[in-house]
Design an enzyme around this catalytic site. Structure first.
Site, short mmCIF file in Angstrom:
data_model
loop_
_atom_site.label_atom_id
_atom_site.label_comp_id
_atom_site.label_asym_id
_atom_site.label_seq_id
_atom_site.Cartn_x
_atom_site.Cartn_y
_atom_site.Cartn_z
N HIS A 185 6.62 29.76 -86.49
CA HIS A 185 6.15 29.37 -87.82
C HIS A 185 6.43 30.49 -88.82
CE1 HIS A 185 3.16 26.40 -86.10
NE2 HIS A 185 3.20 27.24 -85.09
N TYR A 186 6.49 30.13 -90.10
CA TYR A 186 6.25 31.16 -91.12
C TYR A 186 4.88 30.92 -91.70
CZ TYR A 186 7.98 27.96 -94.95
OH TYR A 186 8.21 26.95 -95.84
N THR A 187 4.31 31.99 -92.29
CA THR A 187 2.96 31.87 -92.85
C THR A 187 2.96 31.07 -94.14
OG1 THR A 187 3.31 33.99 -93.95
CG2 THR A 187 2.12 34.02 -91.83
N GLU B 43 3.10 33.11 -85.52
CA GLU B 43 3.18 33.08 -86.98
C GLU B 43 3.96 34.31 -87.45
OE1 GLU B 43 2.39 31.09 -89.46
OE2 GLU B 43 1.03 29.59 -88.57
N HIS C 93 8.33 24.86 -86.04
CA HIS C 93 7.24 23.93 -86.38
C HIS C 93 7.83 22.64 -86.97
CE1 HIS C 93 2.97 23.46 -88.30
NE2 HIS C 93 3.17 22.63 -87.31
N ASP D 30 8.70 24.86 -91.79
CA ASP D 30 8.79 26.25 -91.32
C ASP D 30 9.30 26.33 -89.88
OD1 ASP D 30 6.12 25.08 -90.67
OD2 ASP D 30 5.66 27.04 -89.81
ZN LIG Z 1 3.80 26.19 -89.14
#
Ligand SMILES: [Zn+2]
Length: 253
Positions: A32-34, A97, A144, A154
């Protein structure tokens, strides 16, 4: 604790947001990215009992790795999602993350904020440790957006999946450069659309085989491009997209 911290410098920042895993084995890595400008705020949110979200690991831009949830526990990062017929992705996965502001911070020239090399070095080291520890198959190291194409984008098309693949992390086929050719897009119908949907589903995407290039199909094609054909992300299945998908399927372990 049987966690990556044994092999890597990992600090603890415990989140209360986790539960029992309901199915197994743990055989997906979900990246994921935040999506927030401020990494500390993102971290606060992942540890806030009110937020109902968490991840197992968090990687700062400088490569610092934090562990929020123990690997044996079910962290809350995937939400409504699907891969290869499984819908409880949180139970099957380890969530990472990665601090990056993402699409919300897209510049006027359509450039996404880059992932610093130090950060990606840390992501690679962490993934390598987790893959070894849990025997996670290459083709189950996912974005994600792969498991929730209609809701999520993301870690985005700026995430260097090719670099990870070069380090042995993830399933990859060098994409053919986009150059037009026969393509399928929203509104098309018939056997070629059915064949495209069948290939996407075979690879793992949660997609109905309807023969209609509908909105959900466009979302899945877009997700596929964000991961595997990042040069041009438009939800149109052009020759390069279809060939890349074909190459991935034919090199599945
Ligand atoms: Zn995500």
């Amino acid at each position: 604790m049987t966690d990556a911290g044994k092999a890597l410098p990992v600090s603890r920042r415990p989140s209360p947001n986790h539960g029992e895993r309901r199915t197994g084995p743990t055989d997906i890595l979900l990246l994921h990215y935040t999506g927030m400008a401020d990494a500390e705020q993102a971290l606060d949110r992942l540890c806030d009992p009110q937020s109902g979200v968490s991840s197992h690991y968090f990687v700062h831009e400088d490569g610092t790795i934090l562990q929020l949830v123990e690997e044996e526990r079910r962290a809350w990062h995937a939400g409504m999602s699907s891969w290869a017929g499984e819908t409880d992705i949180n139970s099957r996965s380890i969530g990472i993350e990665i601090a990056n502001p993402g699409h919300a911070a897209m510049a006027e020239d359509n450039r996404l904020p880059p992932y610093p090399d130090l950060q990606i070095d840390a992501v690679i080291a962490l993934c390598r440790t987790l893959v070894q520890e849990h025997a996670i198959p290459k083709q189950r190291i996912l974005a994600h957006s792969d498991v929730a194409p209609a809701r999520k984008s993301d870690p985005g098309e700026a995430f260097p999946w090719a670099r990870l693949a070069g380090a042995g992390i993830g399933h990859w086929a060098d994409p053919k450069p986009p150059q037009g050719g026969r393509f399928l897009s929203a509104g098309d119908a018939g056997q070629p659309v059915e064949a495209l949907q069948t290939m996407l589903r075979y690879y793992g995407y949660g997609i109905e085989i309807s023969g209609h290039f509908d909105e959900p199909t466009k979302h899945v094609v877009t997700a596929f491009q964000r991961h595997f054909r990042q040069q041009h992300v438009d939800g149109v299945a052009d020759a390069s997209t279809i060939q890349t998908l074909h190459d991935l399927i034919s090199t599945l372990p």
